[in-house]
Design a protein around this motif. Structure first.
Motif, short mmCIF file in Angstrom:
data_model
loop_
_atom_site.label_atom_id
_atom_site.label_comp_id
_atom_site.label_asym_id
_atom_site.label_seq_id
_atom_site.Cartn_x
_atom_site.Cartn_y
_atom_site.Cartn_z
N THR A 3 32.72 -15.57 -6.16
CA THR A 3 33.23 -16.89 -5.78
C THR A 3 34.40 -16.80 -4.82
O THR A 3 34.70 -17.77 -4.12
CB THR A 3 33.67 -17.67 -7.02
OG1 THR A 3 34.73 -16.98 -7.68
CG2 THR A 3 32.51 -17.86 -7.99
N ALA A 34 22.94 -18.91 -10.67
CA ALA A 34 24.35 -19.00 -10.29
C ALA A 34 24.50 -19.16 -8.78
O ALA A 34 23.54 -19.00 -8.01
CB ALA A 34 25.09 -17.76 -10.78
N GLN A 78 31.13 -14.76 -11.94
CA GLN A 78 30.77 -16.02 -12.58
C GLN A 78 30.40 -15.77 -14.05
O GLN A 78 29.24 -15.85 -14.45
CB GLN A 78 29.62 -16.69 -11.81
CG GLN A 78 30.00 -17.00 -10.37
CD GLN A 78 28.86 -17.60 -9.58
OE1 GLN A 78 28.36 -18.67 -9.91
NE2 GLN A 78 28.44 -16.90 -8.52
N SER A 129 23.62 -24.29 -10.09
CA SER A 129 25.07 -24.31 -9.92
C SER A 129 25.49 -25.59 -9.22
O SER A 129 24.73 -26.22 -8.49
CB SER A 129 25.52 -23.09 -9.11
OG SER A 129 25.03 -23.15 -7.79
N GLN A 147 27.49 -12.77 -5.34
CA GLN A 147 27.80 -13.92 -6.19
C GLN A 147 29.28 -13.95 -6.54
O GLN A 147 29.68 -14.42 -7.61
CB GLN A 147 26.93 -13.91 -7.45
CG GLN A 147 25.46 -14.17 -7.15
CD GLN A 147 24.62 -14.39 -8.40
OE1 GLN A 147 24.87 -13.80 -9.45
NE2 GLN A 147 23.61 -15.25 -8.30
N ARG A 187 28.34 -18.16 -16.25
CA ARG A 187 26.92 -18.26 -15.91
C ARG A 187 26.18 -16.94 -16.15
O ARG A 187 25.03 -16.80 -15.73
CB ARG A 187 26.77 -18.65 -14.44
CG ARG A 187 27.35 -20.01 -14.09
CD ARG A 187 27.01 -20.38 -12.65
NE ARG A 187 27.43 -21.73 -12.33
CZ ARG A 187 28.43 -22.03 -11.51
NH1 ARG A 187 29.10 -21.06 -10.92
NH2 ARG A 187 28.75 -23.28 -11.27
#
Length: 964
Positions: free
Chosen positions: A366, A393, A383, A481, A364, A386
């Motif tokens: 980004t 997410a 994230q 998301s 996860q 979140r």
């Protein structure tokens, strides 16, 4: 009485040095023969590397070199039609004669251009490049997990949140090669598209300056990895590391990490050792150090691939009976890699190999997806907003597969042919943790920013207007998301290279051709539920009106390649490489059609320029650029070589800058839409470098270099008006070449061996990177706010990190070394220390307070990016003990303990511009963050206590490995 002046002293010292030079001399002599016939090699050349001294063998194959200054040397012996040999560590003593006999093999009987005898030199005195090669033995002694960690310890290489940068270049400007085939995902922008575990690498070569003409995909540097091959005997090995043993699973240094490796190799039965194999797997699973985790990650790529057909990227509602979508993602970070290599020695001088490198990353983070040169840079990928519910997410799956087929053949004693055929496939998916693109029924709020859930705090509960403040002020993402992304890149590469060794001893000529067929598909949707069918009941439906609030969809086929030639000229110790590369590229039929189609939103000036600046061939439009490459090295004193290189290199722009928004059937009409430019040019780097390499002794060497890189045609964005299909003018952001950057720096490297047990290295870099903007997005904002003139002002670049130091020590004793009578054989210690300047930031000034008494800050733009945050200091150490099965065996079982960031240094990767350090409890913050000291509805943004504001803390790993 005589008065000694400065001139007298200099003259006296000069006389003493000349006397020492004359009296302290030695000799080298020997006999040179053909390894097959035993006949003398009449006229064979003997050269003392790093000097001007050399001679030729007489009619009996004998040679003699006199008046050699005492010291350690490398002796190179070469002859027309034969593979050269280099003897390292040859010691010449004062008044003595050293004898060195040698036999050479015909080139047609071996694939090695040069055979090295003895321990490898610490520096290559015959190379005019800034280059370092790290072999398999050295890699095994380091506490590294993959090739990227090996590279990060080299001079001129910096690591950021986004990845690896070479000499101030951006992450995407580095060329990654695996067995000669490009391994970079051209769409993800995060560096290498295929990960190689450290135990699968035979050697790693890092070129930071002076790359040869055969390299054409980089404007910064080259990282070339050669995969291991099987040996003459079957071997199997493996290891397991984890950061807890159960009793300490809740400690700060443990975040549920397991690292598992297994490799094996050897001859294929029944092939008389002519066919060999090597295979390796690696799994790195961790929940990271941030704290919050999802209950379960799920990869929709793996789930839908079970029965997915064509490019039906909207159809994700499929059954996954094997549960593949979840099986490969048990933790927050899941990295898998598999390596397979087959090699076939067809005959002497002819060889075929097949490599397959497979990688899968599910996380996860980004930063897995970057629009290179466009997005904001240097931000951590956790994230945080979140983190109350990471099950909703964005989850990223990066899947890649690289195949390389290499054929090497000596046609005769003068001609050699290398042919490489490769395929790289990469696929990246980002979605709401495996959820479908969008549901058929939307009867609830899905925008996570608009959802209010418990726990909730009330502000001014007694007033007429009452505000709700979600606590703890993060996004309560009971929705999904806001990003759905899918892309794939498929590249087919054909490369062939001829090497010609003419009768002259002076020249070695190389020429060849590389061509790539590329296919790209890109789907990017923001807030995908917007426009979906909304069904209130069975009798009421709303038609599908759009694909998200904004989107970008295109599928293209393109081509690029290059013709290259270079001549290596060697004359009495002087080595000059003169090279030229002609790069060409075709944006493809998609771009050609968009330019010709009046319904495509192409700016008129772009249409005209495209026609004028491209040429037609084979039914497509093409562009080309010449790239000269020159480097020269020559001795200044014995074993001290000065070198210079000058080169032009280029990097094709991210395909998004070329193709975005050009498809007339998929037109994004939102205000945020962007527009590609089919006529955009590659980014170019013109590099100058001067340096010195010194092999002081066979166990001590250093390098020193200064470089200047001028980068042109960086991409910027600007707003333009185009007409949509209805003739209505629409404002879009379009891309052009306008930006530039200048990077200047100095590098120093020191390499040391102490006896048989110690090795050490240290390197340092000081550099300054300046330019007009950090990204295309930033440049566009500057133009909008301040006009074109603003882009003429130079400023520090955000990724400029002036100081970078690395050092490492390896202690690997054998059974002969004892301490208090105890043999230290089997013990191994590796210590690594690094220091890197922190991130640049713009300081702020307090300009007032708000109604709650909170200080208001504004950036001091006169000091834009002039301050530097706290440095990144790290100490890593690994101690291991091997218990061998017998005294003569290298097989056994090894126990290890590894500490990463052993001193638990805090290394800020989110800098608070108020304090210049990462946020600590009670610190003031800028307006972009909520300030926990002041509660009110005016507070927007996230809290400043993101755990990712620091790099990982200390981590302790226990390990066990075996080798049979």
């Amino acid at each position: 009485m005589m008065n000694l002046t400065g001139k007298h002293i200099i003259a006296t010292l000069g006389l003493l040095l000349s006397v020492l030079t004359v009296t302290a001399q030695g000799k080298l002599k020997g006999t040179l023969t053909d390894s097959e016939t035993g006949q003398p090699l009449i006229g064979a050349t003997v050269q003392i590397v790093g000097t001007y001294k050399g001679t030729s063998a007489d009619v009996d194959g004998k040679y003699e070199i006199k008046d050699i200054k005492p010291g350690d040397y490398s002796i190179k012996i070469s002859f027309i039609g034969f593979a050269a040999k280099v003897f390292n560590g040859i010691t010449i003593k004062d008044g003595e004669t050293t004898k060195l006999d040698a036999s050479l093999e015909p080139r047609s009987q071996t694939l090695q251009e040069v055979t090295i005898v003895g321990e490898a030199n610490l520096v290559d005195l015959e190379s005019g490049k800034s280059e370092v090669s790290i072999g398999q033995d050295d890699i095994e002694e380091m506490n590294v997990r993959d090739v990227k960690e090996v590279v990060s310890m080299q001079a001129g290489v910096n690591t950021t949140t986004d990845g690896i940068q070479i000499r101030g270049g951006r992450v995407y400007e580095t060329e990654y090669l695996i067995d000669g085939i490009s391994a970079q995902d051209p769409l993800a922008g995060s560096g290498s598209g295929a990960d190689v575990s450290a135990n699968a690498a035979a050697d790693v070569t890092v070129i930071t300056g002076g790359q040869g003409a055969e390299f054409g995909g980089s404007s910064a540097g080259v990282i070339s990895t050669k995969i291991r091959e099987g040996g003459d005997k079957f071997q199997i090995g493996g290891s397991w590391q984890r950061d807890n043993l159960g009793f300490d699973k809740d400690n700060a240094y443990s975040w549920n990490t397991d690292i598992i490796e297994l490799n094996m190799g050897g001859p294929v039965p029944g092939t008389k050792k002519k066919v060999k194999f090597f295979t390796a797997i690696q799994s790195i699973m961790s929940d990271n150090y941030f704290g919050p985790t999802a209950n379960q990650l799920e990869s929709s790529i793996l789930r839908t691939n079970y029965n997915r057909s064509g490019n039906d990227w909207l159809n994700d509602n499929v059954i996954d009976p094997l549960n593949q979508g979840k099986f490969w993602a048990p933790r927050q970070r899941n990295n898998w890699s598999h390596t397979l290599k087959l090699s076939w020695q067809i005959k002497e001088g002819t060889r075929l190999s097949l490599t397959n490198q497979h990688s899968l990353n599910i996380n996860q983070n980004t930063r897995t997806l970057q629009i290179v040169g466009f997005d904001a840079i240097l931000l951590p990928g956790f994230q945080f907003r979140r983190s109350l519910n990471l099950d909703n997410a964005t989850t990223y799956t990066h899947h890649s597969n690289l195949t390389a087929l290499n054929f090497n053949h000596f046609l005769n004693d003068k001609w050699n042919l290398d042919v490489s055929v490769g395929r790289l496939f990469t696929n990246l998916r980002a979605d709401a943790n495996g959820r479908p693109f969008r549901t058929e029924t939307v009867d609830q709020i899905l925008d996570e920013q608009s959802i209010i859930t418990d726990p909730v705090q009330l502000y001014n509960p007694g007033d007429e207007i009452v505000y709700t403040i979600p606590s703890p002020w993060l996004i309560n993402n009971g929705g999904i998301s806001s990003l759905w992304h899918d892309h794939y890149a498929q590249e087919y590469t054909l490369k062939y290279k001829f090497r010609f060794y003419p009768n002259s001893k002076i020249h070695k000529i190389t020429f060849g051709h590389e061509h790539k067929f590329t296919g790209y598909q890109w789907v990017d949707v923001t807030r995908p539920w917007v426009g979906a069918p909304i069904r209130i009941d069975e009798n009421t439906t709303t038609p599908n009106r759009s694909i998200g609030s904004s989107f970008d969809i295109w599928s293209v086929n393109a081509m690029n390649g290059g013709l290259f030639a270079q001549d290596v000229i060697t004359y009495k110790g002087i080595i000059a490489t003169l090279g030229m590369r002609l790069n060409y590229w075709a944006p493809g039929k998609f771009a050609d059609d968009a330019v010709e189609n009046p319904n495509s939103p192409v700016v008129d000036q772009v249409r005209q320029n495209y026609e004028e600046e491209t040429f037609g061939l084979f039914g497509q439009r093409w562009k080309a650029r010449l790239l000269p490459r020159i480097n020269v090295s020559f001795p200044v004193t014995e074993n001290n070589v000065l070198y210079f290189n000058y080169s032009h290199s280029m990097r094709l722009p991210h395909p998004r800058f070329v193709y975005q928004g050009l498809d007339p059937d998929f037109q994004d009409r939102s205000f945020l839409s962007n527009l590609g430019n089919p006529n955009i040019n590659p980014e170019v780097n013109v590099s100058y470098e001067v340096g010195m390499k010194s092999q002081l002794t066979k166990d001590l060497a250093f390098t020193l270099s200064a470089f200047n890189n001028n980068r042109f045609d960086y991409i910027v964005s600007r707003r333009v008006l185009v007409e949509d299909q209805t003739g209505r003018p629409v404002s879009k952001q379009m891309y052009i070449n306008q930006d530039y950057a200048k990077i200047q720096g100095v590098e120093l490297g020191v390499f040391l061996r102490i006896g048989e047990h110690f090795k050490a290295f240290a390197n340092g870099t000081y550099q300054v990177a300046r330019g007009k903007s950090n990204s295309a997005r930033e440049a566009g904002l500057q133009i909008e706010q301040n006009g074109e003139v603003e882009l003429t002002r130079e400023q520090y670049l955000a990724f400029d990190r002036p100081w970078n130091f690395n050092g490492g020590v390896t202690f690997s004793p054998d059974s002969t070394l004892k301490l208090w009578g105890y043999s230290l054989g089997g013990w191994r210690v590796f210590l690594k220390q690094s220091y890197r300047s922190g991130y640049r930031y713009t300081p702020v000034e307090q300009v007032g307070t708000n109604d709650l008494g909170r200080p208001i800050y504004a950036p001091d733009n006169d000091r834009y990016l002039q301050e530097i945050g706290t440095p990144w200091i790290s100490t890593d150490i690994k101690v291991s003990k091997t218990f061998y099965f017998n005294d003569n065996s290298k097989t056994g079982i090894t126990l290890s303990i590894e500490l990463r960031n052993a001193l638990d240094n805090k290394r800020a990767q989110i800098v608070n511009p108020v304090t210049g350090t990462a946020y600590e409890q009670g610190d003031p913050v800028t307006n972009s963050y909520r300030d926990p000291r002041y509660l009110g509805p005016q507070e927007t943004g996230a809290l400043p206590n993101n755990p990712a504001r620091y790099l990982p803390p200390r981590q302790l790993l226990y390990g066990i490995s075996f080798k049979f």
